[in-house]
Design an enzyme around this catalytic site. Structure first.
Site, PDB file in Angstrom:
ATOM      1  N   ASP A   7       0.830  -1.198   0.000  1.00  0.00           N
ATOM      2  CA  ASP A   7       0.000   0.000   0.000  1.00  0.00           C
ATOM      3  C   ASP A   7       0.872   1.258   0.000  1.00  0.00           C
ATOM      4  O   ASP A   7       1.718   1.444   0.878  1.00  0.00           O
ATOM      5  CB  ASP A   7      -0.903  -0.023   1.242  1.00  0.00           C
ATOM      6  N   GLU A  18       1.537  -0.516  -5.228  1.00  0.00           N
ATOM      7  CA  GLU A  18       0.324   0.291  -5.434  1.00  0.00           C
ATOM      8  C   GLU A  18       0.724   1.755  -5.321  1.00  0.00           C
ATOM      9  O   GLU A  18       0.524   2.403  -4.305  1.00  0.00           O
ATOM     10  CB  GLU A  18      -0.742  -0.075  -4.389  1.00  0.00           C
ATOM     11  N   TYR A  60     -15.687   0.360   4.054  1.00  0.00           N
ATOM     12  CA  TYR A  60     -16.154   1.031   5.267  1.00  0.00           C
ATOM     13  C   TYR A  60     -17.299   0.299   5.954  1.00  0.00           C
ATOM     14  O   TYR A  60     -17.649   0.632   7.084  1.00  0.00           O
ATOM     15  CB  TYR A  60     -16.641   2.447   4.920  1.00  0.00           C
TER      16      TYR A  60
END
Length: 564
Positions: free
Chosen positions: A384, A413, A525
């Site tokens: 990430d 990424e 989420y």
């Protein structure tokens, strides 16, 4: 100082003069080319040499003259790991003598006695270099035969290929030139170069909105992905999720008691996890570490592998915060600084400071995290935001972890500046996200993929074309309906040997936050309600595309792409 007798130019492939490694797959061959020449008219011998990094002994093969001083050679990359290569060249006195003697004889020169003696000397020297090795006796016999020969017989012996081969086996390299610095190549496993990725949140595996799924509930998703022909199952972070400043649905600042939180806010030491609630633990709501290892084994039985998200984020509840506060950024008032990307604020995440006074301990800990998960069967990591961490850190971490696990795959990424994306690939990232997501027109696609497949970067930059991500729902998909999803699937699957989709793509999910490239009600989420077999899905198309990729070698390579 050793004399340089041979000129070597344009040695390819080299990445930044050999500072970084070229990338290939184990089982492939490595082709090396160069312009090699010297002053005068001497014949030169040119060999390609290679060895595993750390080995003292070179293997070599003769390079082939391609004309106009160009040479080429090939060597095998039999196993995974790092190798180095170079070129060595020298004046070939015997080959030069053969060529000149033949011309003089053909030109009618009568007295060749001096030239014959020169040939005898060269053959005897080769026999001396051979010593007691095979061929020494034959070389001495050839020298005696040449010494006793007349003009015609000497010309016949000079033309003999068997004698020339024997001399070439024991060359005089006293005036050789070796190319420096050595070139480098990394040979990786097949899935480093060719794979189809399927991303989903384990907590959404069953597609229920009333309760989350566990690792034990993920087999249905694995089997569905396998049926569609995907190879790699990629999980966003599976670690405990912090409670402090936990985000609610649609990234809202209000979080209800049953909201699961964002998996990228990693760390919750209050959940009684066996390893303190940090990056070595799994979220209790997903199960146990034993459950995860069971799932890795089930994936392997199906010919799949699990890729984990290596997200170096820490929630305020991460054990690092209390145990190593020096690893974080601090404000003037002493408080730890949370992550920001103005105007966005991520108060549920603390970024790490890679240049803090105790940086060596931090780096060592993060390296050990990779090794810890690799020991539990994970060989692929999607990293990430690597562009927000030091490049030197990644170069060190990837090299160090591959000493133990040479089959590790790292996906970068980094949606950022092209030069940063490229240098991350140079220092070791196996694959890279790209701007494919935002290239839609024929002109855009042609220009971008011509660059990716014909530029020098194709030697080290492997594009993994994700059609969508939990953070990115492109406007093209929002506006184009089912045909848009089909178009992007075909493009992703055929423009690169590496591509991936984020779950929901196969169902045509395109509900977006108004005016933004973000999913509405994203399962980043919240828990997501889904019918995995909803009418209008494109699972059949994805299955056919993945079958075509497996059955056609042309779709398993990158640099053979051409636009007509």
């Amino acid at each position: 100082m050793k004399k340089t007798t041979v000129v070597m130019e344009n040695v390819q492939p080299l990445i930044d003069c050999g500072h970084y490694a070229v990338k290939r797959a184990a089982g492939q061959t490595m082709r090396v080319t160069a312009d090699v020449f010297k002053d005068g008219h001497d014949v030169i011998a040119v060999v390609l040499k290679w060895r595993k990094v750390g080995s003292k002994d070179w293997r070599e093969t003769a390079m082939k003259a391609e004309g106009n001083d160009a040479w080429s050679g090939v060597f095998p990359l039999a196993v995974e790991g790092d190798s180095e290569f170079t070129i060595e060249a020298w004046p070939d006195a015997y080959a030069t003598w053969r060529e000149e003697f033949s011309r003089r004889h053909a030109g009618g020169q009568e007295d060749l006695s001096s030239e014959i003696l020169e040939g005898v000397h060269l053959l005897e020297a080769a026999a001396h270099r051979a010593g007691r090795k095979s061929g020494a006796r034959e070389l001495r016999a050839a020298a005696g035969e040449l010494k006793a020969s007349g003009r015609a017989a000497a010309a016949a012996l000079a033309a003999r290929e068997d004698v020339a081969v024997l001399v070439a086996a024991y060359p005089d390299r006293s005036l050789s030139t070796e190319f420096r610095p050595f070139g480098r190549v990394t040979a990786e496993r097949e899935r480093a170069l060719f794979a189809a990725w399927y991303e989903f949140f384990p907590r959404s595996a069953e597609g229920r909105g009333d309760r989350g799924s566990t690792f034990r509930d993920c087999l249905g998703r694995l089997d569905d992905a396998k049926a569609m022909g995907f190879d790699v199952i990629y999980f966003p972070p599976i670690h405990p999720i912090g409670m402090t400043k936990r985000k609610g649905p649609n990234n809202s600042l209000e979080c209800g008691p049953n909201d699961p939180g964002v998996p990228y806010a990693i760390g919750n030491r209050h959940q009684g996890c066996p390893h303190g609630g940090g990056h070595r633990d799994v979220a209790p709501e997903l199960g146990t570490l034993e459950d995860f290892e069971w799932l890795v084994g089930e994936a392997k039985k199906r010919g799949l592998e699990i890729a984990l998200d290596f997200a170096l984020n820490c929630s305020p509840d991460h054990p690092y915060v209390a145990d190593h506060p020096e690893w974080f950024f601090h404000r003037p008032d002493g408080s730890i600084k949370y992550a920001e990307n103005p105007p966005k604020k991520y108060e549920d995440v603390y970024p790490l400071d890679y240049h803090n006074a105790e940086w060596e301990a931090l780096w060592e800990e993060l390296k050990n995290l990779v090794l810890w998960w690799a020991e539990r069967g994970v060989r692929t990591f999607r990293v990430d935001n690597p562009h927000t961490k030091p490049v030197a850190f990644w170069e060190w971490l990837i090299a160090e972890t591959r000493k133990t696990f040479p089959d590790l795959v790292f996906l970068s990424e980094a949606f950022t500046k092209p030069k940063m994306m490229r240098v991350l690939a140079k220092v070791g990232f196996t694959q890279s996200y790209t701007y494919f997501t935002w290239r839609n027109t024929k002109a855009e696609l042609t220009e971008y993929f011509t660059e990716l497949t014909t530029h020098d970067s194709s030697e080290y930059f492997r594009p993994n074309l994700f059609t969508n991500t939990p953070d990115i729902l492109p406007f093209f998909l929002q506006q184009g309906g089912r045909p848009a999803f089909m178009i992007r699937a075909v493009l992703a699957a055929t423009l690169s040997p590496l591509y991936g989709i984020y779950s929901g793509f196969e169902l045509g999910e395109n509900a977006a936050v108004p005016g933004r490239e973000e999913y509405l009600d994203s399962d980043k989420y919240q828990l997501k309600q889904r019918d995995w077999h909803a009418p209008g899905n494109i699972k059949d198309l994805l299955t056919k595309l993945n079958r075509a990729r497996r059955e056609n070698r042309a779709l398993q390579e990158l640099t053979n792409l051409r636009f007509l």
